[in-house]
Design a protein around this motif. Sequence first.
Motif, short mmCIF file in Angstrom:
data_model
loop_
_atom_site.label_atom_id
_atom_site.label_comp_id
_atom_site.label_asym_id
_atom_site.label_seq_id
_atom_site.Cartn_x
_atom_site.Cartn_y
_atom_site.Cartn_z
N LYS A 113 0.83 -1.21 0.00
CA LYS A 113 0.00 0.00 0.00
C LYS A 113 0.86 1.26 0.00
O LYS A 113 0.59 2.23 -0.71
CB LYS A 113 -0.94 -0.01 1.21
N SER A 114 1.91 1.27 0.82
CA SER A 114 2.78 2.45 0.88
C SER A 114 3.52 2.64 -0.43
O SER A 114 3.78 3.78 -0.86
CB SER A 114 3.77 2.33 2.03
N ILE A 115 3.86 1.53 -1.10
CA ILE A 115 4.52 1.63 -2.41
C ILE A 115 3.60 2.33 -3.41
O ILE A 115 4.02 3.18 -4.20
CB ILE A 115 4.91 0.23 -2.92
N LEU A 116 2.33 1.96 -3.35
CA LEU A 116 1.35 2.56 -4.25
C LEU A 116 1.28 4.07 -4.04
O LEU A 116 1.27 4.85 -5.00
CB LEU A 116 -0.01 1.91 -4.01
N LEU A 117 1.25 4.50 -2.78
CA LEU A 117 1.17 5.93 -2.50
C LEU A 117 2.47 6.64 -2.86
O LEU A 117 2.45 7.78 -3.34
CB LEU A 117 0.84 6.16 -1.02
N ASP A 118 3.61 6.00 -2.62
CA ASP A 118 4.89 6.59 -3.02
C ASP A 118 4.94 6.81 -4.53
O ASP A 118 5.43 7.84 -5.01
CB ASP A 118 6.06 5.70 -2.60
N ALA A 119 4.42 5.85 -5.27
CA ALA A 119 4.39 5.98 -6.73
C ALA A 119 3.47 7.12 -7.14
O ALA A 119 3.80 7.92 -8.03
CB ALA A 119 3.93 4.67 -7.35
N PHE A 120 2.31 7.21 -6.48
CA PHE A 120 1.37 8.28 -6.79
C PHE A 120 2.00 9.64 -6.48
O PHE A 120 1.90 10.59 -7.28
CB PHE A 120 0.09 8.08 -5.98
N ALA A 121 2.68 9.74 -5.34
CA ALA A 121 3.34 11.00 -4.98
C ALA A 121 4.40 11.38 -6.00
O ALA A 121 4.61 12.56 -6.29
CB ALA A 121 3.96 10.88 -3.59
N LEU A 122 5.07 10.40 -6.58
CA LEU A 122 6.07 10.66 -7.62
C LEU A 122 5.43 11.35 -8.82
O LEU A 122 5.97 12.32 -9.37
CB LEU A 122 6.73 9.35 -8.04
N ALA A 123 4.25 10.88 -9.22
CA ALA A 123 3.55 11.49 -10.35
C ALA A 123 3.08 12.91 -10.05
O ALA A 123 2.87 13.70 -10.97
CB ALA A 123 2.35 10.63 -10.74
N LEU A 124 2.92 13.23 -8.77
CA LEU A 124 2.47 14.56 -8.37
C LEU A 124 3.63 15.53 -8.15
O LEU A 124 3.41 16.66 -7.74
CB LEU A 124 1.64 14.47 -7.09
N GLY A 125 4.86 15.09 -8.43
CA GLY A 125 6.01 15.98 -8.26
C GLY A 125 6.81 15.72 -7.02
O GLY A 125 7.65 16.55 -6.64
N GLY A 126 6.57 14.57 -6.36
CA GLY A 126 7.33 14.23 -5.15
C GLY A 126 8.79 13.94 -5.47
O GLY A 126 9.20 13.83 -6.63
N ARG A 127 9.59 13.81 -4.42
CA ARG A 127 11.02 13.57 -4.58
C ARG A 127 11.28 12.23 -5.28
O ARG A 127 10.71 11.21 -4.92
CB ARG A 127 11.70 13.58 -3.21
N GLY A 128 12.14 12.25 -6.27
CA GLY A 128 12.49 11.03 -6.97
C GLY A 128 13.57 10.25 -6.24
O GLY A 128 14.31 10.80 -5.41
N ASP A 129 13.66 9.00 -6.55
CA ASP A 129 14.67 8.14 -5.92
C ASP A 129 14.89 6.94 -6.83
O ASP A 129 13.95 6.21 -7.15
CB ASP A 129 14.19 7.68 -4.54
N GLY A 130 16.14 6.72 -7.23
CA GLY A 130 16.43 5.61 -8.12
C GLY A 130 16.09 4.27 -7.54
O GLY A 130 15.86 3.30 -8.28
N ARG A 131 16.03 4.17 -6.20
CA ARG A 131 15.70 2.91 -5.56
C ARG A 131 14.24 2.51 -5.77
O ARG A 131 13.84 1.38 -5.47
CB ARG A 131 16.00 2.98 -4.07
#
Length: 557
Positions: free
Chosen positions: A35-53
């Motif tokens: 679930k947290s992975i899903l939200l992290d991915a969503f936040a990435l699409a909204l301009g959140g901090r990127g991370d190669g990991r």
Amino acid sequence: MLIQLAIRDIVLIDRLELNFRDGLSVLTGETGAGKSILLDAFALALGGRGDGRLVRHGESQGGVTAVFDVPLDHPARQLAAEAELDTEGDLILRRVQMADGRTRAFVNDQPVGVQVLRAVGTALVEIHGQHDDRALADPGTHRAILDAFGGLTGQVGQVAEAAKVVRHARKALAEHRARVEAARKESDFLRHAVAELEQLDPQAGEEASLAERRTIMQQSEKVAREIGEALEATGGNHSAVPHLSSALRKLERRSSQVPALVDPCIAAIDAALVALDEARAVLDAAMRETEFDPRDLERVEERLFALRAASRKYDVPADDLAALRERYVADVAAIDAGEDALTGLETALAAAEAAYVKAATKLSDGRRRAAKSLDAAVKAELPPLKLDRARFLTEITTDPEAREAGGFDRVEFWAQTNPGTRPGPMMKVASGGELSRFMLALKVVLADKGSAPTLIFDEIDTGVGGAVADAIGARLARLAARVQVVAVTHAPQVAARAGTHFLIAKDAVKGSDRVATRVASLAAPARREEIARMLAGAIVTDEARAAAASLIEAADA
């Protein structure tokens, strides 16, 4: 609202596509399902901090795409338009994450900077969680939230305009005062310069004209003799004119005898005499030009030297001396009239500040009234959320000396979690769970006051159950009647109220030793089974199924 979320090669997610509807959507699943992975991915699409990991192991890049359907006048579209982006149709936010840490951002398939993506994403989605540092938890947004709640947006605009007038009046006064002060320091020099330049009375183009006259007079003595010799040859004692005239008369007397022979000779001599007469006239004019009074040369040279001396003194070309004089005259006039002008500008600034203070004071009074109403409205939401002993306070600090566009109030949302404890900023005094519930109470009260069209709540029901979880579910459902709500939850009471239910799970990938996160949209039977699992745990009993059915039936009632 969010209508689709597509994720590719992010952590445990290889391929995933979720379609959302309006109302309340919930995501449930075992702890660690992703679930947290899903939200992290969503936040990435909204301009959140990127991370190669975030990129799935073995892949060079991953990507997330979020599709939104919002009205044509929505602020997110305005932000996109200001960035010169195409805003036709749906708004599509896409982020590509490289394994080396680099990212690329797109809005409607047009490349943008992350800041633009973040600005558009913030206007579309608010994420609230136990450790969220955005949305309502940011004190920088609290004043605007209070203004929206109190219907004070119009007054805010008036204060901003009054502040703009104050800034312009202050700038005009400062610039004029600086000019007058600078002019005062050079007053003696300016007055002397004006007197000197007015006496000199320089004219544009005068230097070149004088230099030309001087050159002509200096060279005229050298050419006068040659011009005189030429004049003597054309009209003096040694001129051929008398001989040609005598010959012409003789030929004219013979013209009647042999006209064919004599007439051409007469015409040629006559033309020569005309040409000689014209040459003599030109030479005579040139000779007169060479005649000048030596005192004229002296006067020209004195004038030329005076202009060039002034040019060196004032460090400007001689042709600019006239303009310099006018500027110095204006500076002297500014000194003479400066006090009156300063007085007028000071009066204008005082009037602008008085108008600002009046408008800002009215706005401040309105904010205090709105704060009381907001505090009371939030307070009414707290007891069912197991915060009955807590208090929500809108702290307003006023600095009458400030002249900001938003007024002279600083607004921050405070909380007192228990009687007898010291109130303080929510982010500092509330625990993670308490903060989540404070946020929920606030969003319920503010749902129709400029909220983003999609709200995400990440496990705000952690650590609560029973009646509190049911109260959270009821409030999320109330919110979902006005905006789209997506909640990650472990509470069956919350899940029972959802219109759309997604189950997140980790499954083994066929032919591989790895696992992948999967998401399934649950229909009615499967939804009841999942809520029963949430109630019972590993072993789902008939009693749990009956309880799940009861929860769903109660939520639908």
